[in-house]
Scaffold this motif. Structure first.
Motif, PDB file in Angstrom:
ATOM      1  N   ILE A 354      27.983  45.280  44.689  1.00 56.86           N
ATOM      2  CA  ILE A 354      28.990  44.217  44.725  1.00 56.86           C
ATOM      3  C   ILE A 354      28.559  43.203  45.768  1.00 56.86           C
ATOM      4  N   SER A 355      28.318  41.984  45.325  1.00 52.76           N
ATOM      5  CA  SER A 355      27.907  40.925  46.234  1.00 52.76           C
ATOM      6  C   SER A 355      29.119  40.110  46.663  1.00 52.76           C
ATOM      7  N   GLN A 356      28.899  39.201  47.613  1.00 55.11           N
ATOM      8  CA  GLN A 356      29.966  38.296  48.020  1.00 55.11           C
ATOM      9  C   GLN A 356      30.440  37.465  46.832  1.00 55.11           C
ATOM     10  N   THR A 357      29.517  37.089  45.956  1.00 56.98           N
ATOM     11  CA  THR A 357      29.879  36.306  44.766  1.00 56.98           C
ATOM     12  C   THR A 357      30.787  37.101  43.838  1.00 56.98           C
ATOM     13  N   ASP A 358      30.468  38.394  43.639  1.00 54.85           N
ATOM     14  CA  ASP A 358      31.304  39.243  42.794  1.00 54.85           C
ATOM     15  C   ASP A 358      32.732  39.306  43.326  1.00 54.85           C
ATOM     16  N   LEU A 359      32.859  39.506  44.637  1.00 49.87           N
ATOM     17  CA  LEU A 359      34.185  39.625  45.239  1.00 49.87           C
ATOM     18  C   LEU A 359      34.935  38.299  45.186  1.00 49.87           C
ATOM     19  N   LEU A 360      34.222  37.208  45.451  1.00 47.91           N
ATOM     20  CA  LEU A 360      34.859  35.891  45.407  1.00 47.91           C
ATOM     21  C   LEU A 360      35.372  35.576  44.001  1.00 47.91           C
ATOM     22  N   ALA A 361      34.598  35.926  42.973  1.00 49.03           N
ATOM     23  CA  ALA A 361      35.035  35.695  41.595  1.00 49.03           C
ATOM     24  C   ALA A 361      36.285  36.501  41.276  1.00 49.03           C
ATOM     25  N   THR A 362      36.349  37.733  41.805  1.00 53.30           N
ATOM     26  CA  THR A 362      37.527  38.573  41.591  1.00 53.30           C
ATOM     27  C   THR A 362      38.764  37.975  42.243  1.00 53.30           C
ATOM     28  N   LEU A 363      38.615  37.513  43.490  1.00 48.12           N
ATOM     29  CA  LEU A 363      39.744  36.915  44.199  1.00 48.12           C
ATOM     30  C   LEU A 363      40.192  35.634  43.505  1.00 48.12           C
ATOM     31  N   ALA A 364      39.234  34.848  43.026  1.00 46.96           N
ATOM     32  CA  ALA A 364      39.580  33.602  42.349  1.00 46.96           C
ATOM     33  C   ALA A 364      40.352  33.888  41.066  1.00 46.96           C
ATOM     34  N   LYS A 365      39.949  34.918  40.322  1.00 46.39           N
ATOM     35  CA  LYS A 365      40.655  35.256  39.092  1.00 46.39           C
ATOM     36  C   LYS A 365      42.057  35.749  39.386  1.00 46.39           C
ATOM     37  N   SER A 366      42.216  36.553  40.447  1.00 44.55           N
ATOM     38  CA  SER A 366      43.542  37.032  40.834  1.00 44.55           C
ATOM     39  C   SER A 366      44.440  35.860  41.183  1.00 44.55           C
ATOM     40  N   LEU A 367      43.863  34.869  41.851  1.00 43.10           N
ATOM     41  CA  LEU A 367      44.634  33.699  42.260  1.00 43.10           C
ATOM     42  C   LEU A 367      45.078  32.904  41.047  1.00 43.10           C
ATOM     43  N   SER A 368      44.179  32.759  40.054  1.00 42.72           N
ATOM     44  CA  SER A 368      44.521  31.970  38.869  1.00 42.72           C
ATOM     45  C   SER A 368      45.558  32.663  38.008  1.00 42.72           C
ATOM     46  N   GLN A 369      45.584  34.012  38.055  1.00 46.22           N
ATOM     47  CA  GLN A 369      46.525  34.766  37.235  1.00 46.22           C
ATOM     48  C   GLN A 369      47.915  34.830  37.852  1.00 46.22           C
ATOM     49  N   THR A 370      47.971  34.896  39.163  1.00 47.44           N
ATOM     50  CA  THR A 370      49.252  35.098  39.830  1.00 47.44           C
ATOM     51  C   THR A 370      49.754  33.874  40.551  1.00 47.44           C
ATOM     52  N   GLY A 371      48.849  32.928  40.836  1.00 43.81           N
ATOM     53  CA  GLY A 371      49.246  31.769  41.625  1.00 43.81           C
ATOM     54  C   GLY A 371      49.172  32.100  43.097  1.00 43.81           C
ATOM     55  N   PRO A 372      49.129  31.105  43.972  1.00 42.31           N
ATOM     56  CA  PRO A 372      49.013  31.329  45.405  1.00 42.31           C
ATOM     57  C   PRO A 372      50.113  32.206  45.957  1.00 42.31           C
ATOM     58  N   ALA A 373      51.347  32.032  45.450  1.00 40.28           N
ATOM     59  CA  ALA A 373      52.447  32.820  45.983  1.00 40.28           C
ATOM     60  C   ALA A 373      52.292  34.288  45.634  1.00 40.28           C
ATOM     61  N   GLY A 374      51.776  34.574  44.397  1.00 38.07           N
ATOM     62  CA  GLY A 374      51.647  35.960  43.990  1.00 38.07           C
ATOM     63  C   GLY A 374      50.605  36.701  44.778  1.00 38.07           C
ATOM     64  N   LEU A 375      49.512  36.044  45.133  1.00 36.86           N
ATOM     65  CA  LEU A 375      48.448  36.719  45.874  1.00 36.86           C
ATOM     66  C   LEU A 375      48.731  36.742  47.362  1.00 36.86           C
ATOM     67  N   MET A 376      49.315  35.668  47.885  1.00 33.00           N
ATOM     68  CA  MET A 376      49.455  35.550  49.315  1.00 33.00           C
ATOM     69  C   MET A 376      50.822  35.947  49.828  1.00 33.00           C
ATOM     70  N   GLY A 377      51.783  36.188  48.929  1.00 36.93           N
ATOM     71  CA  GLY A 377      53.112  36.500  49.383  1.00 36.93           C
ATOM     72  C   GLY A 377      53.125  37.701  50.303  1.00 36.93           C
ATOM     73  N   GLY A 378      53.692  37.557  51.487  1.00 33.44           N
ATOM     74  CA  GLY A 378      53.733  38.642  52.450  1.00 33.44           C
ATOM     75  C   GLY A 378      52.423  38.839  53.180  1.00 33.44           C
ATOM     76  N   TYR A 379      51.425  38.008  52.890  1.00 30.56           N
ATOM     77  CA  TYR A 379      50.111  38.208  53.500  1.00 30.56           C
ATOM     78  C   TYR A 379      49.692  37.015  54.325  1.00 30.56           C
ATOM     79  N   GLY A 380      50.325  35.890  54.152  1.00 32.16           N
ATOM     80  CA  GLY A 380      49.930  34.696  54.896  1.00 32.16           C
ATOM     81  C   GLY A 380      48.657  34.133  54.327  1.00 32.16           C
ATOM     82  N   GLN A 381      47.825  33.564  55.201  1.00 32.31           N
ATOM     83  CA  GLN A 381      46.546  32.988  54.768  1.00 32.31           C
ATOM     84  C   GLN A 381      45.416  33.845  55.316  1.00 32.31           C
ATOM     85  N   GLY A 382      45.446  35.116  54.984  1.00 27.18           N
ATOM     86  CA  GLY A 382      44.516  36.063  55.596  1.00 27.18           C
ATOM     87  C   GLY A 382      43.154  36.097  54.970  1.00 27.18           C
ATOM     88  N   ILE A 383      42.947  35.451  53.820  1.00 25.54           N
ATOM     89  CA  ILE A 383      41.620  35.513  53.185  1.00 25.54           C
ATOM     90  C   ILE A 383      40.821  34.305  53.585  1.00 25.54           C
TER      91      ILE A 383
END
Length: 383
Positions: A354-383
């Motif tokens: 798993i490279s940095q690119t693999d992980l970044l693509a995963t996070l980007a897809k999670s963000l597009s599916q849930t929106g910023p609030a769904g991924l970051m809710g309760g987490y702040g801007q920790g990524i």
């Protein structure tokens, strides 16, 4: 539909909670940890008395062990990570405070003034010498009201028995905690640094909270916390990571890893490894032994400082299991030094990477599916 629990069950739960025999009063405290602390105090205090008696003899007028050591044992064995329980705090705090107490008892004849002055000055001196230790106040008080034996010892009292007792207790504490599989002395969390030697803060610290935020929050509480700033920073970032794992822990390393892994054997030359890295446009190669098991990794950074005809400069590999949460790789792949995590099976054979690119693509897809609030809710801007 939410069904309320029966009333008698709720009452039963409330009654039981009032009669719990053990309830952690400190974060991380468990019954097991407390029992280990009890065992440590038992062994530590008994051996401290025996060793002190061996070295100091059985003089009936010279105490083998003093009462403040019991309080030191509580900190040393029950809360070994506390800044107040570290070796310098125990040895320095007790000894310095005893010197303060003896000095005050020599210069101030009024007992009522002497006892208060001894403890107050002990706190001040321990604070200035970064050796704050609560039992030090008792050591200072003992030096004032200890009676004839302490008076006869004079300025030797802080060394024998206070200093000797404290030193023996700390040494026994180090051995005990090592045997119990615990860390002592406590090593503070290491602050993240920018490995690229530029003025920018590390990537993990560019968003979310920073040390200034922690200082401001502590100041707003108007309290002195029994935890170092570095440990508090590490704890808060771990809380952020646990929140993210809770929200996105369903994705495993097996879900996002690359399975067609380019590897190199340990017998290959640096030139061969460099050619593979350039051909496949990658930054990290897993290095395998003759039986196909993972030995480590090699990257362009290591090869840049190596003669191309030389043997491979193998570095320790960052590894994960296929069932590990993929989001859990965020800290390692954003520390500025690790570019890929190797996924291995139970026999230490490489099954993915798993490279940095693999992980970044995963996070980007999670963000597009849930929106910023769904991924970051309760987490702040920790990524």
């Amino acid at each position: 539909m939410i069904v309320a629990p029966p009333q008698h069950d709720a009452q039963k739960t409330g009654i039981l909670s009032k009669f719990r025999l053990f309830s952690p009063i400190l974060a991380g405290a468990t019954l097991r940890e407390r029992l280990i602390g009890c065992l440590g105090a038992l062994i530590g205090i008994c051996l401290t008395g025996l060793v002190s008696g061996f070295f100091m003899g059985q003089d009936p007028h010279l105490p083998l062990i003093v009462a403040p050591i019991g309080a030191s044992a509580v900190l040393l064995f029950a809360v070994p990570a506390s800044p107040l329980a570290q070796p310098w705090s125990i040895v320095g705090g007790n000894t310095i405070s005893a010197f303060v107490g003896v000095t005050v008892s020599t210069l101030v004849r009024d007992p009522a003034i002497a006892i208060g002055l001894a403890v107050a000055l002990a706190i001040l001196v321990m604070s200035l010498t970064r050796s704050l230790h609560p039992p030090g106040g008792a050591a200072a008080l003992t030096a004032v009201i200890g009676g004839a034996a302490v008076a006869r010892a004079g300025f030797w009292f802080p060394i024998v028995p206070i200093g000797i007792n404290s030193l023996i207790l700390v040494l026994l504490g180090v051995v005990f905690h090592r045997l119990a599989g615990r860390q002592y002395p406590h090593r503070q969390a290491v602050a993240a640094v920018n490995t690229h030697k530029t003025a920018d803060p590390p990537a993990a610290l560019r968003v979310g909270f920073n040390t200034e935020d922690i200082d401001t929050a502590i100041a707003s509480l108007n309290e002195t916390l029994d935890i170092s700033r570095a440990d508090l920073d590490m704890l808060l970032r771990q809380v952020e990571m646990q929140a993210l794992l809770r929200q996105r822990g369903d994705l495993t390393c097996a879900d996002i890893m690359s399975r067609d892994v380019v590897t190199v054997t340990a017998g290959a030359s640096a030139a061969e490894a460099r050619a593979l890295l350039l051909e496949h446009d990658i930054r990290t190669l897993p290095v395998l032994d003759a039986e196909g098991r993972l030995l480590g990794t090699v990257g362009l950074r290591e090869l840049a400082a190596t003669d191309l005809a030389a043997a491979l400069p193998v570095s320790p590999a960052a590894t994960a299991k296929p069932t590990d949460p993929a989001i859990g790789l965020v800290p390692r792949l954003t520390d500025g030094t690790i570019h890929a995590v190797v996924v291995t099976d139970e026999t230490n054979r490489v099954i993915g990477i798993i490279s940095q690119t693999d992980l970044l693509a995963t996070l980007a897809k999670s963000l597009s599916q849930t929106g910023p609030a769904g991924l970051m809710g309760g987490y702040g801007q920790g990524i």
